[in-house]
Write a protein that holds these residues in place. Structure first.
Motif, PDB file in Angstrom:
ATOM      1  N   UNK A 151     -15.397  -3.950   9.676  1.00 47.36           N
ATOM      2  CA  UNK A 151     -16.079  -2.992  10.566  1.00 47.36           C
ATOM      3  C   UNK A 151     -15.233  -2.558  11.764  1.00 47.36           C
ATOM      4  N   UNK A 152     -13.980  -2.973  11.817  1.00 45.38           N
ATOM      5  CA  UNK A 152     -13.074  -2.480  12.868  1.00 45.38           C
ATOM      6  C   UNK A 152     -11.740  -2.109  12.231  1.00 45.38           C
ATOM      7  N   UNK A 200      -8.553   1.860   5.754  1.00 49.21           N
ATOM      8  CA  UNK A 200      -9.890   2.039   5.186  1.00 49.21           C
ATOM      9  C   UNK A 200     -10.443   0.721   4.636  1.00 49.21           C
ATOM     10  N   UNK A 201      -9.601  -0.012   3.912  1.00 49.06           N
ATOM     11  CA  UNK A 201     -10.038  -1.294   3.358  1.00 49.06           C
ATOM     12  C   UNK A 201     -10.372  -2.278   4.483  1.00 49.06           C
ATOM     13  N   UNK A 237       0.848  -1.181   0.000  1.00 46.10           N
ATOM     14  CA  UNK A 237       0.000   0.000   0.000  1.00 46.10           C
ATOM     15  C   UNK A 237       0.890   1.238   0.000  1.00 46.10           C
ATOM     16  N   UNK A 238       0.516   2.256  -0.772  1.00 52.72           N
ATOM     17  CA  UNK A 238       1.301   3.484  -0.803  1.00 52.72           C
ATOM     18  C   UNK A 238       1.130   4.268   0.498  1.00 52.72           C
ATOM     19  N   UNK A 239      -0.064   4.180   1.102  1.00 50.88           N
ATOM     20  CA  UNK A 239      -0.335   4.913   2.334  1.00 50.88           C
ATOM     21  C   UNK A 239      -0.990   3.981   3.349  1.00 50.88           C
ATOM     22  N   UNK A 240      -0.579   4.047   4.628  1.00 56.25           N
ATOM     23  CA  UNK A 240      -1.183   3.210   5.660  1.00 56.25           C
ATOM     24  C   UNK A 240      -2.694   3.397   5.765  1.00 56.25           C
ATOM     25  N   UNK A 241      -3.153   4.634   5.496  1.00 61.72           N
ATOM     26  CA  UNK A 241      -4.586   4.913   5.599  1.00 61.72           C
ATOM     27  C   UNK A 241      -5.396   4.060   4.619  1.00 61.72           C
ATOM     28  N   UNK A 242      -4.789   3.723   3.487  1.00 59.00           N
ATOM     29  CA  UNK A 242      -5.505   2.913   2.487  1.00 59.00           C
ATOM     30  C   UNK A 242      -5.801   1.521   3.029  1.00 59.00           C
TER      31      UNK A 242
END
Length: 285
Positions: free
Chosen positions: A274-275, A267-268, A259-264
């Motif tokens: 759901x957690x 989010x997935x 992943x380019x960004x941890x946030x991606x």
């Protein structure tokens, strides 16, 4: 065969005044010379013709657009036939314009196209002839409506043919779905605990020698879920393994998962479970 000047003149008229164009051809070079400019003008092309597949001649309905027009594969494959080219604004105000995006077989490769035999061949020939005859009629208010209706009917029949194909070839289709799921696991290196490459439907379809749209339709037919659904489940399962069996941070896991960004990844993960990844790790301690 039309001269280069005549073809250029017709294409110019087509571009200025029409949303569709029809012609026939007697070999692949004639077809390619006539349609390259239409493809550049973002036309969609339906070909009904004779093809040379495995040294045998077959009747097929082929679909080309600006994203799929494999010149090298067309050479030596198309023998003779006719084609109908159109731009999407032919269907302005019609639901068919949106339906084109939902018909998976429009994005299949030539190798995935159906061989038309007996009743199927005769039915498609009749519909294609009706479509062609209407293109020769004088322009009128109802003219485009009739063309859109014939084309809509043609696509409905092809949709039904492919549905029957999926049902008749259930063993092969189930085998392809199993191979797809098996290939998914080759993307994750268990020893190094990392993803070798981001798994995508495009990469997986290349491994399986099919198009991404065909793979997706197979997945929907067999499992009721898209190929992307299975890919995301695989990614989340691999992330769960790293969260449970290592002390790697979420950012480090995201990097290992390509992943380019941890946030991606977060989010997935949250969308599928759901957690958050951190909450998942806490829940299993």
């Amino acid at each position: 065969m039309l001269s280069a000047d005549k073809m250029s003149e017709l294409q110019y008229a087509f571009k200025l005044n029409h949303t569709y164009y029809f012609d026939d051809f007697n070999d692949d070079d004639e077809f390619l010379n006539a349609t390259q400019k239409l493809i550049e003008d973002k036309c969609f092309i339906i070909v009904f013709g004779t093809t040379n597949d495995a040294d045998e001649l077959y009747d097929k309905l082929l679909f080309f657009n600006q994203y799929y027009f494999p010149v090298s594969e067309i050479k030596g494959y198309l023998k003779k036939g006719a084609y109908f080219a159109f731009r999407s604004d032919l269907f302005k105000g019609y639901s068919l314009r949106n339906r084109l995006k939902d018909l998976g077989f429009l994005e299949y490769s030539m190798q995935e196209s159906l061989v038309l035999k007996d009743n199927h061949q005769r039915l498609i020939a009749k519909l294609f002839n009706l479509l062609v005859e209407e293109t020769k009629m004088p322009q009128s208010e109802i003219h485009s409506t009739i063309i859109a209706s014939y084309l809509n009917l043609l696509l409905y029949h092809m949709q039904r043919f492919y549905q029957r194909f999926m049902e008749d070839k259930s063993d092969e289709i189930n085998a392809l779905q199993c191979q797809f799921l098996k290939e998914l696991y080759t993307f994750f290196d268990q020893e190094r605990r990392c993803m070798l490459a981001p798994p995508t439907a495009t990469l997986l379809s290349k491994k399986l020698n099919c198009t991404a749209r065909f793979l997706n339709d197979i997945s929907l037919k067999v499992s009721g879920k898209t190929a992307q659904y299975h890919i995301e489940n695989f990614i989340v399962t691999a992330a769960k393994q790293l969260l449970a069996e290592t002390d790697l941070s979420v950012a480090e896991i995201a990097e290992r998962m390509k992943f380019e960004h941890p946030q991606s990844l977060t989010r997935l993960f949250k969308r599928k479970t759901q957690i958050t990844p951190l909450d998942f790790r806490i829940s299993i301690i």
